[in-house]
Design a protein around this motif. Structure first.
Motif, PDB file in Angstrom:
ATOM      1  N   GLY A 147     -11.244 -22.536 -35.805  1.00 39.85           N
ATOM      2  CA  GLY A 147     -12.599 -23.071 -35.809  1.00 39.85           C
ATOM      3  C   GLY A 147     -13.610 -22.076 -35.279  1.00 39.85           C
ATOM      4  N   LEU A 148     -13.256 -21.397 -34.201  1.00 38.71           N
ATOM      5  CA  LEU A 148     -14.150 -20.389 -33.647  1.00 38.71           C
ATOM      6  C   LEU A 148     -14.332 -19.213 -34.597  1.00 38.71           C
ATOM      7  CD1 LEU A 148     -13.189 -20.122 -29.869  1.00 38.71           C
ATOM      8  CD2 LEU A 148     -15.360 -20.887 -30.827  1.00 38.71           C
ATOM      9  N   ALA A 151     -16.609 -20.185 -37.356  1.00 36.43           N
ATOM     10  CA  ALA A 151     -17.989 -20.249 -36.858  1.00 36.43           C
ATOM     11  C   ALA A 151     -18.576 -18.850 -36.702  1.00 36.43           C
ATOM     12  CB  ALA A 151     -18.026 -20.986 -35.525  1.00 36.43           C
ATOM     13  N   GLY A 152     -17.772 -17.914 -36.213  1.00 38.51           N
ATOM     14  CA  GLY A 152     -18.253 -16.548 -36.056  1.00 38.51           C
ATOM     15  C   GLY A 152     -18.572 -15.892 -37.380  1.00 38.51           C
ATOM     16  N   VAL A 153     -17.715 -16.105 -38.366  1.00 39.35           N
ATOM     17  CA  VAL A 153     -17.951 -15.528 -39.690  1.00 39.35           C
ATOM     18  C   VAL A 153     -19.216 -16.123 -40.317  1.00 39.35           C
ATOM     19  CG1 VAL A 153     -17.049 -15.383 -42.042  1.00 39.35           C
ATOM     20  CG2 VAL A 153     -15.540 -14.950 -40.107  1.00 39.35           C
ATOM     21  N   LEU A 154     -19.384 -17.442 -40.222  1.00 38.54           N
ATOM     22  CA  LEU A 154     -20.578 -18.083 -40.776  1.00 38.54           C
ATOM     23  C   LEU A 154     -21.844 -17.601 -40.065  1.00 38.54           C
ATOM     24  CD1 LEU A 154     -19.275 -21.743 -41.225  1.00 38.54           C
ATOM     25  CD2 LEU A 154     -19.767 -20.083 -43.029  1.00 38.54           C
ATOM     26  N   ALA A 195     -19.231 -12.177 -30.860  1.00 37.52           N
ATOM     27  CA  ALA A 195     -18.613 -12.682 -29.631  1.00 37.52           C
ATOM     28  C   ALA A 195     -17.712 -13.876 -29.934  1.00 37.52           C
ATOM     29  CB  ALA A 195     -19.689 -13.063 -28.623  1.00 37.52           C
ATOM     30  N   LEU A 196     -18.167 -14.774 -30.817  1.00 35.93           N
ATOM     31  CA  LEU A 196     -17.333 -15.905 -31.225  1.00 35.93           C
ATOM     32  C   LEU A 196     -16.046 -15.416 -31.900  1.00 35.93           C
ATOM     33  CD1 LEU A 196     -19.912 -18.458 -32.705  1.00 35.93           C
ATOM     34  CD2 LEU A 196     -18.732 -18.573 -30.495  1.00 35.93           C
ATOM     35  N   VAL A 201     -10.188 -14.494 -31.612  1.00 38.29           N
ATOM     36  CA  VAL A 201      -9.024 -13.610 -31.665  1.00 38.29           C
ATOM     37  C   VAL A 201      -8.264 -13.653 -30.342  1.00 38.29           C
ATOM     38  CG1 VAL A 201      -8.302 -11.204 -31.880  1.00 38.29           C
ATOM     39  CG2 VAL A 201     -10.013 -12.127 -33.441  1.00 38.29           C
ATOM     40  N   ILE A 202      -8.973 -13.755 -29.234  1.00 36.69           N
ATOM     41  CA  ILE A 202      -8.295 -13.920 -27.941  1.00 36.69           C
ATOM     42  C   ILE A 202      -7.461 -15.193 -27.950  1.00 36.69           C
ATOM     43  CG2 ILE A 202      -8.646 -14.376 -25.477  1.00 36.69           C
ATOM     44  CD1 ILE A 202     -11.148 -12.567 -25.652  1.00 36.69           C
ATOM     45  N   GLU A 203      -8.050 -16.287 -28.434  1.00 34.29           N
ATOM     46  CA  GLU A 203      -7.314 -17.546 -28.503  1.00 34.29           C
ATOM     47  C   GLU A 203      -6.126 -17.440 -29.455  1.00 34.29           C
ATOM     48  OE1 GLU A 203      -7.645 -20.559 -26.918  1.00 34.29           O
ATOM     49  OE2 GLU A 203      -8.966 -19.445 -25.571  1.00 34.29           O
ATOM     50  N   LEU A 204      -6.298 -16.730 -30.549  1.00 33.09           N
ATOM     51  CA  LEU A 204      -5.179 -16.512 -31.476  1.00 33.09           C
ATOM     52  C   LEU A 204      -4.067 -15.729 -30.801  1.00 33.09           C
ATOM     53  CD1 LEU A 204      -3.721 -16.362 -34.208  1.00 33.09           C
ATOM     54  CD2 LEU A 204      -5.177 -14.404 -34.776  1.00 33.09           C
TER      55      LEU A 204
END
Length: 218
Positions: A147-148, A151-154, A195-196, A201-204
């Protein structure tokens, strides 16, 4: 075994750990916003240029994200096709951020060639392993990270471009239109989008590590 699909349910995240990570992400976003403010206030000669904080921070965020994706793919060996596709996007965005340097010191249009050299082989490998990609995507799509990342790509590809249109700012500011304001707004929105992506990627990476440890424990 390497490159197996992740287990169905990784170890859960505790509430305290979630709160800690949320706090760190809030501080991280606040630090980026403060950096952009300091750049605008105290460094007019480099304000929102390739030498300024915002542009350099964008490149740094993308470089860290690329390194983490390589770690998740090569060291943890989780979601190899999903991380490959994400890596292609992140590396392409990183190269695009260097367009001014590449045009000046390599040749005009160098970034387009480099992006093509990244995108084409990665897409070929993902399409070739499309069944595996779909299975990995099903395991990843319901995660907080996905989801993050979306959101970052959009934010970077769609919203920042539309928000940064000259016509929009000319209509907003009228006869007081200042291009520097438009450029600053677009760059800061893009910084937030990157940043998103890094947080995703950190969460991944944390998710991939939990999968990796769960497989070793099982």
């Amino acid at each position: 075994m390497p490159h197996e699909l992740p287990p169905g349910q990784p170890w859960p995240i505790g509430f305290a750990a979630t709160c800690l990570r949320a706090t760190l992400y809030i501080l991280f976003i606040a630090a980026l916003a403060q950096g952009a403010y300091l750049e605008a206030r105290y460094f007019p000669e480099a304000r929102f240029s390739e030498r300024g904080f915002t542009e350099l921070a964008e490149s740094g965020l993308l470089a860290i994200a690329a390194a983490l994706l390589l770690y998740a793919r090569q060291a943890l060996r989780q979601l190899p096709t999903v991380t490959l596709l994400m890596l292609a996007f992140v590396l392409s965005a990183f190269i695009r951020e260097q367009d001014a340097w590449l045009d000046a010191y390599v040749f005009d249009g160098a970034w387009q060639l480099l992006v093509t050299l990244v995108i084409v082989p990665c897409l070929y490998l993902v399409i070739r392993a499309r069944r595996r990609f779909l299975a990995e995507f099903a395991a990843y799509a319901n995660s907080f990270s996905f989801g993050l990342f979306a959101a970052g790509v959009l934010t970077t590809l769609i919203f920042s471009r539309l928000y940064g249109r000259g016509d929009f700012w000319e209509a907003t500011m009228g006869e007081h239109y200042v291009r520097a304001v438009k450029d600053a707004s677009e760059e800061v929105v893009e910084l937030f989008g990157f940043a998103l992506i890094l947080i995703a990627v950190i969460e991944l990476t944390l998710l991939a590590r939990r999968w990796y440890l769960a497989r070793r424990a099982g």
